[in-house]
Design an enzyme around this catalytic site. Structure first.
Site, mmCIF file in Angstrom:
data_model
loop_
_atom_site.group_PDB
_atom_site.id
_atom_site.type_symbol
_atom_site.label_atom_id
_atom_site.label_comp_id
_atom_site.label_asym_id
_atom_site.label_seq_id
_atom_site.Cartn_x
_atom_site.Cartn_y
_atom_site.Cartn_z
ATOM 1 N N GLY A 58 -12.344 5.741 -27.878
ATOM 2 C CA GLY A 58 -12.357 5.158 -26.534
ATOM 3 C C GLY A 58 -10.996 4.949 -25.925
ATOM 4 C CB THR A 59 -7.553 5.106 -27.119
ATOM 5 O OG1 THR A 59 -7.818 6.101 -28.102
ATOM 6 C CG2 THR A 59 -7.610 3.750 -27.757
ATOM 7 N N GLY A 60 -9.115 7.302 -24.833
ATOM 8 C CA GLY A 60 -8.827 8.303 -23.812
ATOM 9 C C GLY A 60 -8.332 9.635 -24.358
ATOM 10 C CE LYS A 61 -9.620 10.045 -30.262
ATOM 11 N NZ LYS A 61 -10.030 8.653 -30.006
ATOM 12 C CB THR A 62 -12.384 13.175 -24.642
ATOM 13 O OG1 THR A 62 -12.764 12.921 -25.988
ATOM 14 C CG2 THR A 62 -13.155 14.351 -24.116
ATOM 15 N N PRO B 199 -7.746 5.228 -31.873
ATOM 16 C CG PRO B 199 -7.429 2.928 -31.732
ATOM 17 C CD PRO B 199 -6.738 4.221 -31.588
ATOM 18 C CG HIS C 105 5.366 -10.194 -40.860
ATOM 19 N ND1 HIS C 105 5.496 -10.292 -42.212
ATOM 20 C CD2 HIS C 105 4.031 -10.244 -40.599
ATOM 21 C CE1 HIS C 105 4.283 -10.404 -42.759
ATOM 22 N NE2 HIS C 105 3.377 -10.385 -41.795
ATOM 23 C CG HIS D 114 1.029 -13.636 -39.573
ATOM 24 N ND1 HIS D 114 0.604 -14.184 -40.758
ATOM 25 C CD2 HIS D 114 1.272 -12.331 -39.834
ATOM 26 C CE1 HIS D 114 0.605 -13.256 -41.693
ATOM 27 N NE2 HIS D 114 0.995 -12.107 -41.156
ATOM 28 C CD GLU D 115 1.720 -9.379 -37.166
ATOM 29 O OE1 GLU D 115 2.707 -8.735 -37.576
ATOM 30 O OE2 GLU D 115 0.666 -9.486 -37.827
HETATM 31 P P1 ADP Z 1 -11.902 9.084 -26.869
HETATM 32 O O1 ADP Z 1 -12.051 10.550 -26.718
HETATM 33 O O2 ADP Z 1 -10.505 8.659 -27.228
HETATM 34 O O3 ADP Z 1 -12.896 8.438 -27.744
HETATM 35 P P2 ADP Z 1 -12.527 9.134 -24.102
HETATM 36 O O4 ADP Z 1 -11.446 10.005 -23.624
HETATM 37 O O5 ADP Z 1 -13.841 9.764 -24.279
HETATM 38 O O6 ADP Z 1 -12.114 8.417 -25.449
HETATM 39 O O7 ADP Z 1 -12.615 7.884 -23.143
HETATM 40 C C1 ADP Z 1 -13.826 7.337 -22.746
HETATM 41 C C2 ADP Z 1 -13.721 6.810 -21.346
HETATM 42 O O8 ADP Z 1 -12.885 5.669 -21.294
HETATM 43 C C3 ADP Z 1 -13.101 7.792 -20.407
HETATM 44 O O9 ADP Z 1 -14.061 8.621 -19.856
HETATM 45 C C4 ADP Z 1 -12.468 6.917 -19.358
HETATM 46 O O10 ADP Z 1 -13.383 6.604 -18.363
HETATM 47 C C5 ADP Z 1 -12.135 5.665 -20.120
HETATM 48 N N1 ADP Z 1 -10.718 5.654 -20.468
HETATM 49 C C6 ADP Z 1 -10.203 5.694 -21.715
HETATM 50 N N2 ADP Z 1 -8.863 5.633 -21.677
HETATM 51 C C7 ADP Z 1 -8.508 5.578 -20.384
HETATM 52 C C8 ADP Z 1 -7.258 5.509 -19.695
HETATM 53 N N3 ADP Z 1 -6.089 5.493 -20.348
HETATM 54 N N4 ADP Z 1 -7.284 5.464 -18.361
HETATM 55 C C9 ADP Z 1 -8.441 5.481 -17.690
HETATM 56 N N5 ADP Z 1 -9.648 5.556 -18.264
HETATM 57 C C10 ADP Z 1 -9.708 5.580 -19.601
HETATM 58 ZN ZN ZN Z 2 1.325 -10.273 -41.974
HETATM 59 MG MG MG Z 3 -13.632 11.642 -27.398
#
Ligand code: ADP
Ligand code: ZN
Ligand code: MG
Length: 633
Positions: free
Chosen positions: A237-241, A235, A460, A456-457
Site C-alpha cells: 500500500g505504499t504506492g509501488k504499483t 510495505p 538510542h 526510546h529512539e
Molecule cells: P502497493 O503496490 O505498494 O501495494 P499501490 O501502488 O497499489 O500499493 O497503492 C494502492 C493505492 O494507494 C494507490 O492506488 C493510491 O491510490 C494509493 N497510494 C499509495 N501511495 C500513494 C502515494 N504516494 N500518493 C498517492 N496515492 C498513493
Molecule cells: Zn530500541
Molecule cells: Mg501493488
C-alpha cells in the site's frame, strides 16, 4: 478520484460491454421462448389469423350445402376448404371433437360422414419463433464461452482457461496518446508523478529510468549499459504499483503488468511460457515497461524451503532471468518488480544486470501523509474546518492505500448522510472503521505510547552519537515498521572486517540506549526494548564465547555451532563444563550491566538534547542526519 481508479475502470471496460451484450441476447432469447411456450393455441392458428367461434356456423351451413371439399383439424382450429377453393377457418372448444361440434351446431350427420377430415398435429407445424429461440440460446452460450476465454486472467473468478494457457494476458495500459488516437478513445488519463505524493527520493531515482525510456539513443551513444531492472521494495500500500505506472505514464510508454502470485498455482511450464510471451509483446512495443508485481511469490530464495522445491516457481523465475539476460543494449524495455519482502528474494535476481536498482518506499511520515491526502482530496468538497495537516497528524502508520481508503470512506459517509461536504465527523468515523478493520498493518499508538517510543529512539540516537566507536546516526523514525515501533538507523562508514572489543562494547551501549532513556525519563520501563536486549545479549555472548574478549575466560572458545546451510542451525554442542557455563553467564551479565550503566550516564548528561530530539520526533516522525546533527551540536 485519482487516476489509478480511472485505469482500473478501463481495465474492466471490455468485460462490462460483453456483459451488456450477453444480457441483451438473453432477453431476446427469453422473449422468444415465452412467445413459443405461452400462447400455444394461437400459434397453431397462425396460417390464418381470423379463426374464431363466430365462423363455425358458416362451416356448418357449407357442410350442409355439400360445398366443403375437405375439413382440416389442427388442434382447436377447423379449416374447411370449399369446392371453389376458398377457405373458412373457425375455432371450436377444446374439450369436444370437431365432428361433434358441427353435429351439435346442426350439420347433417350423413354429410359429415362423407366429409374427408384431416387431423393435423399442431406441433408438427413449422414454427419459426421456436427455432429462433433455440438459435438465440445456442448463440448466447457460444458467445459466453468465447468471451470468457478471452477475458484477462486478472479478472479472476473465471478460472483457468486451457486453450489460452500459455499467453500472458498482461494488463496493458498504453500511455501513448498521440499514436492512433482513434482506437484509444477509452484511455484513462495516464498516471503521472503528480498522482504519487511524497516519495521524493523514489521519484528522483526513477527520473533516470524515465529519461532512458524517452531518449534511449542519448545513453546508447555513449556506450552506457542501460539499466534493465528496478526492484521496488516497501510495505503493502505504499504506492509501488502506482509508481511503476507513473513511470510508464511520465515516459508515455505502454505498461505491461503481471503478478507473481498468478504463477504459483499454475501447471509446470505455463508460467515460463507466459513470461516468454509477455516479454515478446513488450519488446514488440518497445519502449515499454514490464511490471512484475509481487515478485517474491516466484523469486524466493531457492533451496531455502527444504527439499520440496516448487518447480513451477523456479521455472518462472528462471524464465524472467533468461529474458532479462537476453536484452541487448538496444532493448528498450525496463522491467520493474515490486515486493514487500526484499529480504527473501533470490540473490540471483539482485545481481548486476538484473534488478540492480532498488527503490525503497517507506511508510510516509507526516509530511508525506499530508501530501498524499492532498492528492486524494483533490476535487472533493471538504468542510472548511478540516485541516489536512491535522488529518495527517492523526494517522501515523497509515500508508498511501490507507489514506486513500480513509478519504473514500469519509466521502461515502458524507453521501449517506446527505451532506454536500465531507466534514470532520465523517473523517473521524471513517478512521475508526479503518483502524478497526482487519486489513491495516500499521499500528496506531496512543499519545503516551508515541511519547515513549520517541524517547526510546531518541535514547538510542543520543547514546550512539556520544560513543567513540559507533557509526553516525543516519535516520531516526517513530513510524512503525514491521514489528518495530520505531527505528534508529546507523550508517556504517565503509566495510569493516576487523572489529575491536571497544566497538563491540559501544554497540551494546547503543542498543541499550533506548531502555536507558525510558528508565530515566519515565521512571518506568516497557517491553519496547525486547529486541534490543536480545541483540545486546547475543553480542555479549559472542564476545565471551567466540572472540576471546573476556579477560576472565581467556582465549578459548565455547560451544560449537552445528548445522548446515540448508537445514539451518541445529543448535550448539556444549563442550564446556557446568561451572564454565555459570562463569559465561556471569561474564555476559557483567558486560551488559556495564554497558547499561554507561548508556544511562550518557542519557543523564545529555538529557536536554534528548528531549529536544524526542520533541522533533513527535512532531516530524522522522529526523534525518543533518537535522539530528544540528540538534546535537
Ligand atoms: P502497493 O503496490 O505498494 O501495494 P499501490 O501502488 O497499489 O500499493 O497503492 C494502492 C493505492 O494507494 C494507490 O492506488 C493510491 O491510490 C494509493 N497510494 C499509495 N501511495 C500513494 C502515494 N504516494 N500518493 C498517492 N496515492 C498513493
Ligand atoms: Zn530500541
Ligand atoms: Mg501493488
Amino acid at each position: 478520484m485519482n487516476s489509478d481508479n480511472h485505469s482500473k475502470r478501463k481495465e474492466r471496460r471490455l468485460p462490462k460491454r460483453t456483459l451488456w451484450m450477453a444480457i441483451a441476447l438473453a432477453v431476446v432469447g427469453l422473449i422468444a421462448l415465452l412467445y413459443y411456450f405461452l400462447p400455444k393455441d394461437e400459434q397453431s392458428a397462425s396460417p390464418n389469423q381470423a379463426a374464431s367461434a363466430a365462423t363455425l356456423p358458416k362451416i356448418v351451413s357449407a357442410v350442409a350445402a355439400g360445398e366443403v371439399k375437405t375439413l382440416a383439424v389442427r388442434g382447436d382450429v377447423l379449416v374447411a376448404t370449399k369446392t371453389d377453393g376458398s377457405k373458412i377457418t373457425a375455432r371450436k372448444e377444446s374439450n369436444i371433437s370437431a365432428v361433434e361440434t358441427l353435429k351439435i351446431l346442426g350439420a347433417p350427420a350423413d354429410a359429415l360422414a362423407e366429409l374427408p377430415i384431416v387431423i393435423e398435429e399442431p406441433t408438427a407445424n413449422f414454427n419459426p419463433t421456436g427455432i429462433l429461440a433455440v438459435l438465440a440460446i445456442v448463440g448466447l452460450i457460444t458467445f459466453l464461452i468465447f468471451r470468457n476465454s478471452r477475458q484477462p486472467q486478472g479478472q479472476s473468478g473465471s478460472g483457468y482457461n486451457f486453450s489460452n494457457m500459455g499467453r500472458s494476458n498482461p494488463r496493458v495500459i498504453s500511455n501513448a496518446h498521440d499514436k492512433d488516437s482513434k482506437s484509444k478513445t477509452f484511455l484513462p488519463p495516464p498516471v503521472t508523478f503528480r498522482d504519487v505524493a511524497g516519495a521524493d527520493q523514489a521519484k528522483l531515482e526513477l527520473l533516470e529510468i524515465i529519461e532512458f525510456l524517452k531518449e534511449p539513443d542519448k545513453f546508447v551513444k555513449l556506450g552506457a549499459r542501460i539499466p534493465k531492472g528496478v526492484l521496488m521494495a516497501g510495505p503493502p500500500g505504499t504506492g509501488k504499483t502506482l509508481l511503476a505506472k507513473a513511470v510508464a505514464g511520465e515516459a508515455g510508454v505502454p505498461f505491461f503488468s503481471i503478478s507473481g502470485s498468478e504463477f504459483v498455482e499454475m501447471f509446470v511450464g505455463v508460467g515460463a511460457a507466459r513470461v516468454r510471451d509477455l516479454f515478446k509483446r513488450a519488446r514488440e512495443q518497445a519502449p515499454a515497461v514490464v511490471f512484475v508485481d509481487e515478485i517474491d511469490a516466484v523469486g524466493r530464495q531457492r533451496g531455502a524451503s527444504m527439499g520440496s522445491g516448487n518447480d513451477e516457481r523456479e521455472q518462472t523465475l528462471n524464465q524472467i532471468l533468461v529474458e532479462m539476460d537476453g536484452f541487448t543494449t538496444d532493448t528498450n524495455v525496463i522491467v520493474m518488480a515490486s515486493t514487500n519482502r526484499p529480504d527473501i528474494l533470490d540473490p540471483a535476481l539482485l545481481r548486476p544486470g538484473r534488478f540492480d536498482r532498488k527503490v525503497i518506499l517507506d511508510r510516509p511520515d507526516v509530511q508525506g501523509r499530508e501530501a498524499i491526502l492532498e492528492v486524494h482530496t483533490r476535487g472533493k468538497p471538504l468542510a472548511p474546518d478540516i485541516s489536512i495537516l491535522d488529518l495527517a497528524k492523526l494517522t501515523p502508520g497509515f500508508v498511501g492505500a490507507d489514506l486513500e481508503n480513509l478519504v473514500n470512506e469519509a466521502a461515502i459517509l458524507a453521501a449517506r448522510r446527505n451532506l454536500n461536504m465531507i466534514g470532520r465527523l465523517e473523517f473521524q468515523d471513517a478512521m475508526e472503521r479503518i483502524v478497526a478493520g482487519p486489513e491495516r498493518q500499521g499500528k496506531i499508538l496512543s499519545d503516551y505510547e508515541r511519547k515513549v517510543v520517541a524517547y526510546h529512539e531518541a535514547g538510542h540516537a543520543v547514546v550512539m552519537h556520544n560513543l567513540e566507536h559507533s557509526d553516525p546516526v543516519h535516520k531516526i523514525s517513530i513510524i512503525s515498521r514491521g514489528m518495530a515501533l520505531g527505528y534508529t538507523m546507523p550508517l556504517p562508514e565503509g566495510d569493516k572486517y576487523l572489529r575491536s572489543r571497544e566497538a563491540f562494547e559501544d554497540e551494546i551501549v547503543g542498543l541499550l540506549g533506548g531502555r536507558a532513556a525510558e528508565e530515566i525519563i519515565f521512571k518506568r520501563i516497557t517491553t519496547g526494548a525486547a529486541n534490543d536486549l536480545e541483540r545486546a545479549t547475543k553480542l555479549a555472548r559472542a564476545m565471551v564465547t567466540r572472540f576471546g574478549f573476556s579477560p576472565t575466560l581467556g582465549l578459548r572458545t565455547f560451544g560449537e555451532e552445528q548445522g548446515n546451510p540448508y537445514l539451518g542451525s541445529l543448535g550448539e554442542i556444549r563442550n564446556y563444563s557446568e561451572e564454565m557455563a555459570q562463569t559465561i553467564d556471569h561474564e555476559i551479565r557483567h558486560i551488559l550491566d556495564t554497558a547499561y550503566q554507561r548508556a544511562k550516564d550518557i542519557v543523564v548528561i545529555q538529557q536536554r538534547k534528548l528531549e529536544a530530539l524526542a520533541g522533533a520526533l513527535l512532531e516530524h516522525e522522522t529526523v534525518e542526519r543533518p537535522t539530528f546533527e544540528a540538534l546535537m551540536a
